[in-house]
Design an enzyme around this catalytic site. Structure first.
Site, short mmCIF file in Angstrom:
data_model
loop_
_atom_site.label_atom_id
_atom_site.label_comp_id
_atom_site.label_asym_id
_atom_site.label_seq_id
_atom_site.Cartn_x
_atom_site.Cartn_y
_atom_site.Cartn_z
N GLU A 323 -1.75 50.17 -33.62
CA GLU A 323 -1.14 51.41 -34.12
C GLU A 323 -1.76 51.87 -35.45
O GLU A 323 -1.06 52.19 -36.40
CB GLU A 323 0.38 51.23 -34.25
N ASP A 397 7.44 47.23 -25.41
CA ASP A 397 7.91 47.37 -26.80
C ASP A 397 9.44 47.39 -26.89
O ASP A 397 10.02 48.45 -27.07
CB ASP A 397 7.35 48.67 -27.40
N GLU A 425 16.34 49.72 -31.98
CA GLU A 425 15.41 50.86 -31.94
C GLU A 425 15.54 51.66 -30.64
O GLU A 425 15.60 52.88 -30.67
CB GLU A 425 13.96 50.37 -32.11
C1 GCV Z 1 6.75 48.54 -37.21
C2 GCV Z 1 6.95 50.06 -32.19
C3 GCV Z 1 7.85 50.73 -33.18
C4 GCV Z 1 7.17 50.80 -34.55
C5 GCV Z 1 6.82 49.37 -34.96
C6 GCV Z 1 5.90 48.78 -33.90
C7 GCV Z 1 5.56 47.34 -34.20
O1 GCV Z 1 5.85 50.86 -31.91
O2 GCV Z 1 8.20 52.00 -32.73
O3 GCV Z 1 8.06 51.37 -35.45
O4 GCV Z 1 6.18 49.36 -36.22
O5 GCV Z 1 6.56 48.80 -32.67
O6 GCV Z 1 6.27 46.48 -33.70
O7 GCV Z 1 4.61 47.09 -34.92
#
Ligand code: GCV
Length: 717
Positions: A323, A397, A425
């Protein structure tokens, strides 16, 4: 002015004195309010058992033990027990380690203690010099702390302790919270206010809440915390922040909690000109290549600097090449190269690296679910001994439900740390009541078949399957500055459950729910039964009203709260249409041998079971298969009808939770069962929101999918 200052101060003092019992419950005390026991029989037993508290030895941890034992027993019994270091009265609670306690030495428990390790404890009803006592002993003071909390837990649950004889030690060595807290006070995926860490006040000002946080974690056996977001700001490693980290570590230490940080892999680089970039560092190098000697030296110096301030610093958590975060692949190096370089810097101080496997570079495979496995399994055996590869429970995720991540069982030479998400989340944030223990148990008890039948994920994680030399589990925290810590009172149950399962994954969800209810809300049998029945099905209900039958990642873009099945813009593997693949024929992602072949990443017989539409468990149906709308499901309903049915069932469950909660209103503050009115109203309001938003999920998804199915919506009452 009519009232004198003196008079007002007097009134304030009275209010403060009376408050602990008379004030409304705001949830701050979590599962440790130690409300006085109502059951006369058990109260009498406890009163007979304890007439004093005897603790021999001195340490910061022992002071905490003394305070906790006194507070707990006094409140539960409605007493004021004397505490001391000599056994003068009959029937005492005796706490100590033989190193510092002659009373314990006399009992000669060394053989038994030898099996309990540094964190285990023993609690036993036993006579000392002819005096009936309850003894809590351990090898280290942290064990005494855990043992004391355990005894208080049993008493809060009204269990007889007359003949108590318990030996307990954690099944997993590293039991960590991961905070996704940013240095500006915000929390990524946090739904309970701001970060607990007041970086601008540290290190001078120590918020009393840091201690309360550490105490809560210790009460459930959590022994480490990563204090900042994995999307790490490199500033965390500056001298200024190391001083702040030291202040936190000093607070946590006596509670048995080690401090860890998330680091940015590019930290040795010069700062990025754009402050929002995920790429820059805090150094002066122009490379972060892990094989560059200057980079290696930079990390060694940084580790030295940290350990000079924090001698028991735990180590680094790393999100790399994921990411937009920098990583070794930026220099054509592997994940193992990157992790090993950091591990070498930390090894002289016994620090560890937790290297995340949450990677999903589109170049690796068209199917996101297959990417991490493909990147990491070839590296098995290449990581240094002080490295964990930390993997989320599922391959995408933290979806409401996923099949287990195929990495579990597939890296026999690399300790895998399981990452769970406590913060909701994708499960309704802190607005929805969703008890997560049943979900975590589903993962922990999943049989990978890596070494034949019985190769459960919990055995991978606790190291017994592959003889891992270290073991770990992490939970992404749901805490924040909200007075009740978690936003939703029932969010506390998930923090609690994570700690309890990290200590002992064999505990059942039911048992954990019951404990938590007794300790937090009520000990009235009817109330406990009702609340437990709400909690136990709440996860399955959420799966049903959000993503039934294996659907996944169809949330509102970015925010991940409401439904967004039509989301089709931007990065492909962040869109909903990539995942559900609805068309006029059917629904679901074909990951079978005729599709992406993700099923082949599992061991036999899982690979074949998942691969075959007829044997694939329905909970994963649309995860692994693109299924025709008229396909007959187990119930006899077609896929379309079943989908409608599941969405409705989910919403109906929330309706039922509201009815059940309404039915316990009669147990108001005046009743012995004692659900506080403020708590009652707080939950009532949350449930109303949950019902409204669950219905939005159902209606949005069904009307969207109906455009593809072209079938009528079945009638439901
Ligand atoms: C901390 C997902 C979440 C992100 C998170 C990522 C991760 O994509 O939406 O907010 O980032 O996982 O676990 O690194």
């Amino acid at each position: 002015m009519k009232y004198s200052l003196q008079g007002m101060l007097f009134a304030l003092c009275i209010a403060v004195l009376v408050c602990p019992t008379a004030c409304a419950d705001d949830g701050y005390e979590l599962w440790m309010s130690y409300k006085k026991l109502e059951d006369a029989t058990i109260l009498e037993e406890y009163r007979q058992t304890f007439s004093s508290i005897v603790i021999q030895g001195q340490s910061e941890t022992l002071s905490i033990v003394r305070k906790e034992a006194k507070k707990g027993l006094d409140r539960l019994l409605g007493a004021d027990l004397p505490t001391g270091s000599t056994l003068t009265k009959s029937n005492a609670l005796v706490i100590g380690a033989s190193r510092q306690s002659q009373l314990i030495q006399k009992l000669d428990l060394s053989d038994e203690l030898a099996t309990l390790g540094p964190e285990g404890f023993l609690i036993r009803a036993i006579e000392i010099d002819g005096i009936p006592s309850i003894v809590i002993t351990a090898n280290e003071d942290t064990g005494l702390l855990y043992g004391s909390f355990h005894l208080l837990r049993l008493m809060q649950n009204g269990q007889s302790i007359k003949d108590i004889d318990i030996r307990s030690k954690p099944r997993i060595q590293y039991r960590l919270l991961n905070h996704w807290d940013n240095l500006n006070g915000s929390i990524e995926r946090g739904y309970a206010g701001k970060s607990l860490w007041k970086w601008n006040e540290l290190p001078e000002t120590i918020d009393p809440r840091y201690k309360d946080y550490a105490r809560a974690n210790a009460s459930i056996g959590i022994n480490g915390t990563v204090v900042n977001n994995v999307n790490a700001n490199p500033v965390i490693l500056t001298a200024e922040y190391i001083a702040k980290l030291k202040a936190l570590a000093d607070v946590f230490r006596p509670y048995g909690i080690k401090l860890f940080v998330s680091i940015r892999f590019s930290s040795p680089l010069r700062p990025a000109s754009n402050k929002n970039s995920r790429r820059g560092g805090i150094g002066s190098l122009d490379t972060a290549d892990p094989l560059d000697p200057n980079v290696q030296e930079w990390w060694k110096e940084k580790a030295k600097e940290i350990y000079q301030s924090i001698p028991d610093f735990g180590g680094f958590l790393v999100k790399a090449n994921s990411e937009g975060m920098p990583g070794p692949q930026d220099y054509d190096r592997s994940h193992a190269d990157g992790a090993n370089m950091l591990a070498e810097a930390l090894a002289p101080y016994s620090g560890i690296v937790m290297w995340r496997a949450f990677v999903y570079d589109a170049d690796v495979d068209p199917d996101r679910a297959r990417r991490a496995y493909k990147e990491f399994t070839p590296l098995d055996g290449e990581f240094n001994a002080n490295i964990f590869v930390q993997s989320k429970n599922g391959p995408i995720d933290f979806q409401p439900r996923e099949p287990v991540h195929p990495l579990f069982g597939a890296m026999p030479k690399t300790p895998l740390m399981l990452e769970l998400q406590i913060t909701q989340e994708y499960l309704g944030h802190s607005k929805h009541l969703v008890f997560l223990a049943p979900m975590w148990k589903e993962y922990l008890e999943f049989d990978t078949y890596a070494k034949g039948q019985g190769s459960l994920v919990c055995r991978v994680v606790d190291g017994s399957l592959h003889n891992y030399h270290m073991t770990g589990i992490a939970g992404v925290a749901n805490t924040g500055s909200d007075r009740n810590w978690c936003g939703h009172l029932f969010g506390q149950a998930n923090w609690y459950a994570f700690g309890r399962l990290a200590w002992d994954h064999s505990l059942s969800s039911e048992a954990i729910a019951e404990e938590w209810i007794h300790m937090t809300l009520s000990r009235n049998n009817d109330v406990v039964k009702t609340i437990k029945s709400m909690m136990m099905g709440s996860w399955e209900a959420c799966v049903n009203y959000m993503t039934p039958l294996g659907l996944h990642h169809i949330m509102q873009e970015g925010f991940h709260y409401g439904p967004g099945p039509d989301h089709a813009q931007g990065r492909q593997d962040w869109t909903s249409v990539y995942y559900h693949r609805a068309d006029s024929k059917g629904l679901g992602f074909n990951r079978s041998s005729t599709g992406s072949q993700a099923t082949s990443q599992y061991f036999s017989p899982n690979a074949e079971i998942f691969d075959n539409l007829k044997t694939c468990p329905e909970k994963y149906l649309l995860w692994f298969h693109h299924v025709n709308w008229d396909y007959k499901t187990e119930s006899g309903r077609t896929l379309w009808e079943e989908l409608c049915y599941r969405y409705h069932t989910g919403v109906d469950y929330v309706k039922a939770m509201r009815r059940k909660w309404a039915a316990i209103e009669k147990y108001g503050a005046s009743h012995a069962a004692h659900i506080d009115q403020d708590i009652y109203l707080h939950v009532q309001e949350k449930l109303a929101t949950q019902e409204k938003d669950a219905a939005i999920w159902r209606d949005t998804c069904l009307s969207y999918f109906q455009k593809f199915s072209n079938r009528p919506m079945p009638e439901y009452n």
